[in-house]
Design a protein around this motif. Structure first.
Motif, PDB file in Angstrom:
ATOM      1  N   SER A 114       0.859  -0.831  -0.185  1.00  0.00           N
ATOM      2  CA  SER A 114      -0.002  -0.027   0.218  1.00  0.00           C
ATOM      3  C   SER A 114       0.939   1.060   0.257  1.00  0.00           C
ATOM      4  O   SER A 114       2.532   1.359   0.790  1.00  0.00           O
ATOM      5  N   ARG A 115       0.044   2.147  -0.219  1.00  0.00           N
ATOM      6  CA  ARG A 115       0.747   3.595  -0.350  1.00  0.00           C
ATOM      7  C   ARG A 115       2.275   4.321  -1.327  1.00  0.00           C
ATOM      8  O   ARG A 115       3.022   4.129  -0.728  1.00  0.00           O
ATOM      9  N   ASN A 116       1.889   3.967  -2.570  1.00  0.00           N
ATOM     10  CA  ASN A 116       3.163   3.593  -3.275  1.00  0.00           C
ATOM     11  C   ASN A 116       2.401   4.063  -4.551  1.00  0.00           C
ATOM     12  O   ASN A 116       1.156   4.604  -4.072  1.00  0.00           O
TER      13      ASN A 116
ATOM     14  N   ILE B 255       1.860   2.005  -7.476  1.00  0.00           N
ATOM     15  CA  ILE B 255       1.825   0.956  -8.733  1.00  0.00           C
ATOM     16  C   ILE B 255       0.818   0.939  -9.664  1.00  0.00           C
ATOM     17  O   ILE B 255      -0.188   1.325  -8.770  1.00  0.00           O
ATOM     18  N   SER B 256       1.212   0.627 -10.177  1.00  0.00           N
ATOM     19  CA  SER B 256       0.246   1.287 -11.698  1.00  0.00           C
ATOM     20  C   SER B 256      -0.339  -0.452 -12.536  1.00  0.00           C
ATOM     21  O   SER B 256       0.776  -1.353 -12.167  1.00  0.00           O
TER      22      SER B 256
ATOM     23  N   ASN C  77      -2.942   2.818  -4.182  1.00  0.00           N
ATOM     24  CA  ASN C  77      -2.132   2.963  -5.399  1.00  0.00           C
ATOM     25  C   ASN C  77      -2.556   3.844  -7.106  1.00  0.00           C
ATOM     26  O   ASN C  77      -3.581   4.469  -6.612  1.00  0.00           O
ATOM     27  N   GLN C  78      -2.224   2.951  -7.964  1.00  0.00           N
ATOM     28  CA  GLN C  78      -3.155   3.498  -9.196  1.00  0.00           C
ATOM     29  C   GLN C  78      -3.586   2.653 -10.170  1.00  0.00           C
ATOM     30  O   GLN C  78      -3.325   2.718 -10.783  1.00  0.00           O
TER      31      GLN C  78
ATOM     32  N   ASN D 152      -7.656   3.561  -4.879  1.00  0.00           N
ATOM     33  CA  ASN D 152      -6.845   3.606  -6.577  1.00  0.00           C
ATOM     34  C   ASN D 152      -8.038   3.820  -7.627  1.00  0.00           C
ATOM     35  O   ASN D 152      -9.230   5.060  -7.360  1.00  0.00           O
TER      36      ASN D 152
END
Length: 376
Positions: free
Chosen positions: A107-109, A111-112, A133-134, A157
């Protein structure tokens, strides 16, 4: 000695990631020594069983870079986490090879890309946290059938499509808030759920059948969707401390079965109608504003308000016609009452939230029209 496959995998993982300025997590990762002594690496025998990437202390800057596909080579890994930071790129498909993985927390990065459907092969997975994230695309149906999943946290997200029917008999937490999910909420959701948050999506359709089944819930937030139909009276008997159903299109009367013992109930900004049930007078923070409630406010509300047992009672923007309260009554400083914009002149002047506007009373023409429409 560490298994050579795990040794090579850790080298590849290290090459794909860097400390952000202010973090020195990788300073202990010197491959001339035993990697089982590295920060965040935990071994059993010659295999890595847990990998916690980044300094876990609060406020640590975290890592940047990407998740290397060689993570899938750590064949005995049971736990994989990354601290909040700036890790980018997609989730490697190779994670599906980690057949012993029980905990995956990314979590909380930044990342897509999509959630790999192959994560559904992780049959021992208990916690999946990919929040903040994304991530895009739909939630793979394969995740919904993971047999021992307890926590599915995919909130914040950019996920779209419909919610699959999470049926794991062990599922206690499902958090999908702040995405772009559409369609109806599956009525097959596991009845073991204790925490359900689906707010800030575009979900539609009725929920009465589903909610009548989920009697173990202690937290429910379905706010800010486009849900319709009635709110089942049974939901007010659940062991919940916070019930958030505001900003939907729920309609009809609201009739709890018994005195409501939930601390906070928010049903505001819906299309609820009929009289306000006196069974709500035991709620500490009650938001019924911006609905279509009619009739008198029950006397039990006044008694509890003056005794400082109700902290918030928001009834503004309805079609209420009266409340029996002495105009000189001293409302406790700890309590907030708002009666603005109803079919009555508020007998007491109380500070209302700014959103309530400045009009004290609803125009008589609207009140007459509403009465006529509803045959009252």
């Amino acid at each position: 000695m560490l298994d050579p496959l795990d040794f090579l995998a850790l080298q590849s993982i290290r090459k794909a990631l860097e400390d952000l300025p202010g973090s020195n997590f990788f300073s202990s990762w010197d491959f001339t020594s035993d990697p089982c002594n590295f920060a965040g690496v935990y071994c059993e025998g010659d295999k890595v069983i847990a990998l916690n990437l980044g300094d876990p202390r609060a406020g640590s800057p975290g890592l940047t870079g990407r998740l290397d596909p060689s993570l899938g080579k750590l064949s005995q890994l049971a736990e994989l986490t990354i601290v909040p930071g700036r890790v980018m790129g997609s989730i490697p498909d190779t994670l599906s090879q980690l057949k012993n993985l029980r905990f995956l927390g990314l979590s909380r990065n930044f990342i897509s890309g999509p959630i790999p459907a192959s994560l559904g092969e992780l049959r021992r997975l208990q916690t999946l946290d990919l929040s903040y994230n994304q991530l895009t695309g739909s939630i793979p149906g394969s995740l919904a059938t993971l047999p021992v999943l307890s926590n599915a946290i995919l909130c914040h997200n950019r996920l779209s499509g419909s919610i699959p029917g999470f049926v794991s008999p062990t599922l206690s937490r499902l958090d999908l808030k702040h995405n772009d999910l559409t369609g109806s909420i599956p009525s097959s959701l596991s009845s073991s759920l204790q925490y359900l948050s689906l707010s800030w999506n575009r979900l539609s359709g009725p929920v009465d059948q589903l909610l009548s089944r989920l009697d173990r819930l202690n937290y429910l937030d379905l706010s800010l969707n486009q849900l319709t139909g009635v709110i089942p009276g049974r939901v007010f008997t659940f062991p919940i401390t916070n019930l958030q159903l505001q900003r939907n299109q729920f309609c009809g009367p609201v009739q709890p079965f018994d005195q409501v013992n939930i601390m906070t109930v928010d049903l505001s900004y819906n299309r609820l109608s009929g009289p306000i049930s006196p069974l709500f007078s035991t709620v500490q923070n009650l938001y019924l504003n911006n609905n279509r409630f009619t009739g008198q406010v029950p006397g039990s509300f006044v008694d509890r308000l003056l005794a400082a047992n109700i902290q918030i009672l928001y009834l503004q923007h309805n079609f209420l016609t009266g409340i029996e309260i002495n105009p000189t009554a001293a409302i406790p400083l700890s309590s907030s009452l708002c009666l603005q914009y109803n079919c009555m002149v508020p007998p007491v002047q109380t500070p209302c939230p700014l959103k309530a506007g400045k009009q004290k009373t609803r125009p008589m023409s609207q009140c007459v029209e509403w009465k006529g429409k509803n045959g009252k």
